[in-house]
Design a protein around this motif. Structure first.
Motif: not given
Length: 305
Positions: A36, A75, A81, A103
């Motif tokens: 990612l 993350v 995102l 993700r």
């Protein structure tokens, strides 16, 4: 206290710093997090935007995007995102969904999280998704090939004050980890063991016989494992520095990793020049090692003694 790849040492796995050096006492990112992070970097670079420009546009704190792109256990949530994809002009619905799927994968809790008290999740996570593992072990039987008895013995040798329950959990975690060699699409495991590992084990009678038989069965089975012994008669070799593992991945976004085991910290190296250097060192050991057939004969002789 966590245990390392082979089981004798107890490294606290390190994490890369932006300059490529190793900052101690931080666990390594999982493969999902690394993938990612690579996608986030690639999206930003495609629109020719610096990290500073991106984070100022989003009004994010200093370091937030750096941590995401570094895969350092940061993350992004769904909204973050989406903000990044909007900024980088990612409009294709299929690609946006694929990135969200990645993700979610990066945030999944893998099996080894259940063993965090005795097992460092950095190396195990990276090993679990490798398609090829090339290793040289000069001190212990590698964790992927240990019997329960040997795993327990090595856990106690590493730290004499471990309780029986701690040893039992270490053994359970190691057996769970070994399942990657039994699954469909098991990684190719090219393993070289120094003969001294076997000779040291020879004095432990029934434990030795069980471990030798397991190595022999593995070497003779139709599987993805290639087992070879480096004889003492070969003399000096190119891996005199110690235990060395190289992990290779199918996805080009996942660069190969060198893992070096030490008592204090496990070290990870990713620079292409470093990987090439250690790959050459392992090739040197492989050139001096017994063939697979000769290794099988050696193990048979050890069992017969």
């Amino acid at each position: 206290m966590p245990v390392s790849e082979g089981g004798i040492y107890d490294p606290e796995v390190t994490q890369h710093s932006p300059g490529g050096e190793m900052a101690a006492r931080k666990p390594a990112p999982t493969t999902g997090q690394r993938r990612l992070a690579a996608e986030l970097r690639r999206m930003r670079e495609a629109v020719e935007m610096s990290i500073e420009e991106a984070r100022l546009t989003l009004r994010w704190s200093s370091g937030r995007l750096n941590h995401m792109e570094g895969g350092r256990h940061s993350v992004p949530d769904a909204s973050a995102l989406n903000a990044l994809m909007d900024l980088y002009k990612i409009q294709d619905p299929a690609r946006r969904e694929a990135l969200h799927a990645l993700r979610r994968q990066a945030r999944e809790k893998p099996w080894w999280k259940e063993y965090e008290d005795v097992l460092d999740d950095g190396y195990i996570g990276l090993e679990a998704l490798a398609v090829r593992i090339t290793a040289f072990h000069p001190i212990v039987v590698p964790g992927l090939l240990q019997t329960p008895g040997y795993a327990a013995m090595s856990a106690r040798a590493a730290l004499a004050t471990r309780t029986d329950s701690e040893v039992a959990r270490i053994v359970a975690a190691r057996l769970e980890r070994q399942k990657i060699l039994e699954r469909d699409g098991a990684p190719e495991f090219r393993c070289m063991i120094d003969e001294s590992v076997l000779l040291r084990l020879s004095s432990i009678n029934e434990l030795a016989r069980e471990q030798f038989q397991h190595l022999l069965d593995t070497a003779m089975a139709d599987n993805s494992v290639s087992l070879r012994v480096l004889p003492l008669s070969s003399g000096m070799h190119s891996c005199m520095h110690g235990s060395t593992v190289i992990l290779d991945y199918a996805d080009e976004l996942d660069p190969s990793i060198v893992y070096l085991e030490t008592r204090g910290h496990g070290l990870y190296l990713e620079k292409p020049s470093q990987v090439a250097d250690y790959r050459s060192a392992l090739a040197g050991v492989e050139a001096q090692a017994l063939s697979e057939a000769e290794t099988i004969e050696l193990l048979k002789n050890l069992i017969a003694e």
